[in-house]
Structure formats: C-alpha cells, structure tokens
Design an enzyme around this catalytic site. Structure first.
Site, mmCIF file in Angstrom:
data_model
loop_
_atom_site.group_PDB
_atom_site.id
_atom_site.type_symbol
_atom_site.label_atom_id
_atom_site.label_comp_id
_atom_site.label_asym_id
_atom_site.label_seq_id
_atom_site.Cartn_x
_atom_site.Cartn_y
_atom_site.Cartn_z
ATOM 1 N N ASP A 48 53.533 20.203 31.955
ATOM 2 C CA ASP A 48 53.747 20.493 30.539
ATOM 3 C C ASP A 48 53.305 21.920 30.232
ATOM 4 O O ASP A 48 52.119 22.191 30.068
ATOM 5 C CB ASP A 48 52.958 19.484 29.687
ATOM 6 C CG ASP A 48 53.104 19.731 28.188
ATOM 7 O OD1 ASP A 48 53.915 20.590 27.810
ATOM 8 O OD2 ASP A 48 52.407 19.055 27.406
ATOM 9 N N GLU A 76 36.646 45.740 43.606
ATOM 10 C CA GLU A 76 35.210 45.561 43.799
ATOM 11 C C GLU A 76 34.660 44.727 42.640
ATOM 12 O O GLU A 76 34.000 45.257 41.739
ATOM 13 C CB GLU A 76 34.529 46.932 43.864
ATOM 14 C CG GLU A 76 35.082 47.842 44.959
ATOM 15 C CD GLU A 76 34.651 49.290 44.794
ATOM 16 O OE1 GLU A 76 33.699 49.540 44.018
ATOM 17 O OE2 GLU A 76 35.254 50.175 45.425
ATOM 18 N N GLU A 79 32.353 42.489 40.372
ATOM 19 C CA GLU A 79 30.922 42.229 40.214
ATOM 20 C C GLU A 79 30.719 40.991 39.354
ATOM 21 O O GLU A 79 31.578 40.637 38.533
ATOM 22 C CB GLU A 79 30.241 43.439 39.565
ATOM 23 C CG GLU A 79 30.334 44.699 40.412
ATOM 24 C CD GLU A 79 29.954 45.957 39.661
ATOM 25 O OE1 GLU A 79 29.739 46.988 40.321
ATOM 26 O OE2 GLU A 79 29.878 45.916 38.408
ATOM 27 N N GLU A 106 23.754 44.335 43.065
ATOM 28 C CA GLU A 106 24.181 45.470 42.250
ATOM 29 C C GLU A 106 23.007 46.007 41.431
ATOM 30 O O GLU A 106 21.873 45.569 41.587
ATOM 31 C CB GLU A 106 25.347 45.063 41.332
ATOM 32 C CG GLU A 106 26.703 45.536 41.833
ATOM 33 C CD GLU A 106 26.811 47.046 41.888
ATOM 34 O OE1 GLU A 106 26.094 47.742 41.138
ATOM 35 O OE2 GLU A 106 27.610 47.559 42.696
ATOM 36 N N GLU A 150 27.731 42.019 44.082
ATOM 37 C CA GLU A 150 29.079 42.472 44.417
ATOM 38 C C GLU A 150 29.414 42.049 45.839
ATOM 39 O O GLU A 150 28.574 42.161 46.743
ATOM 40 C CB GLU A 150 29.190 43.987 44.283
ATOM 41 C CG GLU A 150 30.565 44.553 44.676
ATOM 42 C CD GLU A 150 30.644 46.064 44.481
ATOM 43 O OE1 GLU A 150 30.182 46.538 43.421
ATOM 44 O OE2 GLU A 150 31.138 46.755 45.400
ATOM 45 N N HIS A 208 36.272 47.762 39.917
ATOM 46 C CA HIS A 208 36.982 48.992 40.262
ATOM 47 C C HIS A 208 38.225 48.652 41.085
ATOM 48 O O HIS A 208 38.185 47.779 41.963
ATOM 49 C CB HIS A 208 36.091 49.928 41.064
ATOM 50 C CG HIS A 208 34.867 50.377 40.310
ATOM 51 N ND1 HIS A 208 33.895 51.174 40.896
ATOM 52 C CD2 HIS A 208 34.455 50.157 39.040
ATOM 53 C CE1 HIS A 208 32.947 51.420 40.005
ATOM 54 N NE2 HIS A 208 33.266 50.814 38.877
ATOM 55 N N ARG A 251 31.329 60.617 39.630
ATOM 56 C CA ARG A 251 31.642 59.230 39.311
ATOM 57 C C ARG A 251 31.648 58.928 37.815
ATOM 58 O O ARG A 251 31.763 57.781 37.436
ATOM 59 C CB ARG A 251 30.636 58.293 40.008
ATOM 60 C CG ARG A 251 30.763 58.290 41.518
ATOM 61 C CD ARG A 251 29.671 57.474 42.184
ATOM 62 N NE ARG A 251 29.817 57.481 43.642
ATOM 63 C CZ ARG A 251 30.466 56.552 44.340
ATOM 64 N NH1 ARG A 251 31.020 55.545 43.713
ATOM 65 N NH2 ARG A 251 30.563 56.625 45.650
ATOM 66 N N GLU A 275 41.104 55.610 42.585
ATOM 67 C CA GLU A 275 40.235 54.544 42.094
ATOM 68 C C GLU A 275 40.142 54.603 40.574
ATOM 69 O O GLU A 275 39.780 55.630 40.006
ATOM 70 C CB GLU A 275 38.830 54.677 42.692
ATOM 71 C CG GLU A 275 37.863 53.611 42.191
ATOM 72 C CD GLU A 275 36.433 53.846 42.663
ATOM 73 O OE1 GLU A 275 35.729 52.864 42.923
ATOM 74 O OE2 GLU A 275 36.030 55.031 42.770
ATOM 75 N N ARG A 305 38.107 53.079 37.432
ATOM 76 C CA ARG A 305 36.773 52.507 37.332
ATOM 77 C C ARG A 305 36.546 51.688 36.066
ATOM 78 O O ARG A 305 35.475 51.120 35.877
ATOM 79 C CB ARG A 305 35.735 53.631 37.418
ATOM 80 C CG ARG A 305 35.813 54.431 38.709
ATOM 81 C CD ARG A 305 34.830 55.582 38.764
ATOM 82 N NE ARG A 305 33.457 55.090 38.644
ATOM 83 C CZ ARG A 305 32.709 55.231 37.555
ATOM 84 N NH1 ARG A 305 33.188 55.854 36.489
ATOM 85 N NH2 ARG A 305 31.488 54.770 37.528
#
Length: 445
Positions: free
Chosen positions: A54, A133, A135, A190, A197, A246, A317, A334, A336
């Site tokens: 359904d 990645e 977490e 982490e 992680e 990430h 970063r 990447e 983030r």
C-alpha cells in the site's frame, strides 16, 4: 554485497544459512527505511516482481485512491543479516518501486537517482563514484529502553578505551558490516563525546546509497544490543560538534578518473574544476535536500567544524568544498555540508545534477579560499565573494524553489511532496514554544 547473484545462488545461500524470512526493503522520501517482511514461501512471488504493498501509507508516495504499488527486488542487494536467530535467519533485498502498469514509480528515490545517472551516461561518463563519512552519536538507553541524553563516554578525536567506552560497540558494528560484505577502511571516535565514525569503501552511487541505508540499520541494531541508542540526528547536543556525512565524489569514463589530469593545475582536469563550479553555483539550493531537517541548521554554524559558507579550497578545511590531496584514481571533490539525516538517493541525485550543470555550462569556479573563513568578518567575506549557506530550513526551501536544475533532478513528484512535507515541518517548529523561550522569558515578562 556487490557480487552478481543468480536466483539459484540465492536459494542455495538461503538453504545453507537457514533463512526463514525475507525483508523487501525500500526507502521513503524522508530517508526512512521501510520493509515488507515475507515468509520464505512467498519468495518466488517476490522474485517475479508480484509483491504488492500500500503506497498511500508511505510518506511522499501516492494518494489513497492510487495506492497499489509493486516491489521489484534487486538481486545484487541480497544479504543475510548475521545477527538474526540461528533458528531462522532473516535476509533482505533492496527494492525499486513500480506502478501497477509496470512503469517505474517517479516518487521512488532510488529510481530517481538512476534517472539522473542515465543523464550522466548520455554525456559520456560511465560511473559516478562516491565515498561518504557518516558520523553518529551513542546515547545510553534508560530503564524503559528509550533513548536518554546520557552519553556513553567522554572521549574525543581518536581516543581509546577506557576513555572511549563505545569502542566495543563500534568494533562489533565493524565485524557485522564485514560479515555482510562491507570493506571497512577505518573506524574511530570523533571529536565530540559519544560521537563515532566508521568509513567504508567508495563505490558507484546506487550501491553506495544502498550501503548507507544498510549501514544505518546495522549501527542502530548493534548499538541496542549494547544497551545504547545510535542516532544520526545532525546536532543532538548544544555546544559540541554535530554529525556530518562528508561526500567524496568523482566521475569515471572507461575506467579512468576524469577529475585527474597530470598536466593540469594541481593535477586537476578542467572537468573537475567545472564540476566544482557547479557545486558552488547550486550550493544554497541543494542544501534543503542534503540538510533536510530543522535540526540540520543547528550544525551548520561557525565554531564546530561544519561549513557555513560557500567556498572551495585544496588547502584548508573551513570551506564547503575541499579537494583532498590524493591524485590518480583517488582524485575527488569533497562536499562537507551533507549530514546523515539526508535521504542518500535524493542527496546524490542533486549533487550529481549540480556538478553536471557545471560541466555542460562550462562554468569556472571562483578563486579558492585558502584562509580560515571563520576568522573573516561579513564584509571581508563579501569582498571575497563568499556567500552564506541557508541559516534555516525555511531559507533553504526558498533557495530550492528558485533553482530549476536541482528541482528537475528531484523530479516533479519528489520535488512537490518534499517541499510540502518540509514546509509542514518548519511550521510545526515555528509555532512550537520551546524550553529555551520559557527559560528566557517566563520570569521576565
């Protein structure tokens, strides 16, 4: 989990493992895993794509007058859950959703990702590879078996037992995942207390999204065996880092990573720069999909390592988009900002579409920002052309509604139902009186 299995091989595994029940698993629009569990006697019917459910009961699917939907199991996703009873184990297939007339259901997030991958293939690319990645936090269960806000450890980044009391739980999760065919690359504590992680190998987009959903299920299941609750909520606690996911992305053609160019600037190809430019262009628009809850925006604030501003760099970063150092087949972009509350199929669809728009439109990314953006004031950010990510879910939805590329990537059905569901979520949050308000105002006014 990536092996190509025939029906005969599946039946052989079922007999050897004493499987008694089969879960036909799929994902709704909000990223929640759903399943129809059938006894082994119904497996032939399921493998003939005749198992009905359904659809009107599932968030973002169909109305009650058009509720009949069919589950089409993907044989390559067959796996036996190793933690289930020896008296009769449980196995599963991940399914695509089909309409009664045999056409794919456009509201199926997994099918929608495949639709976007076909557009990629039409441009000459053979694979969209991703590595994530994710977490998560581990909280203790209370005496009723409900999640508490008591953390199971006070550890920090890369800490070990006895500081990291989640180590045994995390190790058991890794063992279960490896038994199911995952290639685990690393697992660690982490930054925040109670935060963990586990990284698993990159793969093509559909398989990796399947793996993310399986990963979440395993983490939650094994955590409960340790009397813990695992949550992928982006920001469960004030004053510490939130949980991100990430996303590392690369495009392949004929087995070669097209983001790599040995002679290019920083050994990156023009395509890599164009893809990055596409992500930058559409960042504020796809954020509603990659960060889909009210709580997501409590994470995207300065001071807790999550990105808050739209910029890119190969050297630091703090920006939204980072180019990791690895080259060759490992060359990747990447992003983030994504958090683990996102529906992975929908998130990867909008990221792919954004990157491809950068390629087809031959976009050029802005200058990289190699300084710490968090120490810049607003005027300096504006001088450097750095925009803010949306500050709330409602801001993100407003940006999404302006962007044709991202809305087309979702498809009309998912787009309309997603906007509707998230506007309701925001309105419920907006009109609720929260404890903070009573603490601030009740005695003062």
């Amino acid at each position: 989990m990536s092996s190509k299995l025939s029906k005969e091989q599946i039946y052989q595994i079922i007999e050897e493992e004493n499987v008694r029940f089969i879960r036909l698993q799929f994902t709704d629009m909000l990223g929640t895993i759903k399943n129809v569990e059938i006894p082994l006697s119904q497996l032939d019917k399921a493998l003939d794509n005749k198992m009905m459910f359904d659809g009107s009961s599932i968030e973002g699917f169909v109305r009650i007058e058009e509720s009949d939907m069919y589950l089409h199991p993907d044989l390559d996703t067959f796996v036996v859950f190793p933690w289930t009873s020896d008296k009769g184990k449980v196995a599963r297939f991940i399914c695509d959703i089909y309409n009664p007339d045999g056409t794919p259901f456009e509201g199926c997030p997994r099918y929608n990702l495949k639709r976007n991958l076909k557009k990629m293939e039409e441009l000459g690319y053979s694979a969209f590879n991703i590595g994530t990645e994710p977490e998560f936090f581990l909280f203790k269960l209370d005496e009723h078996g409900d999640p508490s806000l008591e953390l199971n450890d006070r550890g920090g980044y890369f800490d070990l037992a006895p500081t990291d009391l989640g180590e045994n739980c995390r190790r058991d999760i890794v063992l279960e995942l490896e038994e199911m065919g995952f290639n685990i690359e690393a697992s660690h504590h982490e930054s925040a207390p109670g935060q963990h992680e586990i990284d698993f190998q990159y793969s093509d987009a559909v398989k990796h999204c399947d793996d993310i959903q399986t990963f979440k299920l395993v983490v939650k299941t094994i955590a409960r065996k340790h009397n813990l609750h695992a949550t992928f909520m982006p920001k469960p606690l004030f004053g510490v880092n939130g949980s991100g996911m990430h996303v590392n992305m690369s495009l392949f053609k004929d087995g070669e990573n097209v983001f790599f160019d040995n002679d290019g600037d920083m050994q990156l190809s023009e395509i890599a720069y164009q893809f990055t430019a596409g992500l930058i262009k559409h960042a504020t628009s796809f954020t509603a999909v990659t960060n889909p809850t009210v709580n997501s925006y409590k994470r995207l604030v300065p001071g807790y390592e999550a990105p808050s501003y739209v910029a890119w760099s190969a050297q630091n970063r703090s920006p939204l988009v980072r180019i990791p150092f690895s080259r060759g087949l490992s060359t990747r972009v990447e992003l983030r900002s994504v958090d683990p509350a996102a529906n992975p199929y929908m998130a990867m669809a909008v990221l792919l579409a954004s990157g491809l728009d950068g390629i087809t439109s031959k976009l050029t990314p802005p200058e990289p920002v190699n300084r710490n953006i968090y120490v810049m004031d607003k005027a300096e950010r504006e001088r450097n052309g750095i925009k803010d990510l949306p500050a709330t879910l409602m801001d993100a939805l407003s940006e999404l509604e302006k962007d044709e590329v991202v809305s087309v990537a979702l498809g009309e059905h998912l787009y309309e139902h997603f906007i509707e569901a998230k506007e309701i979520e925001w309105d419920m949050f907006r009109t609720t009186v929260h404890p903070w308000e009573r603490e601030q105002y009740l005695a003062s006014y």
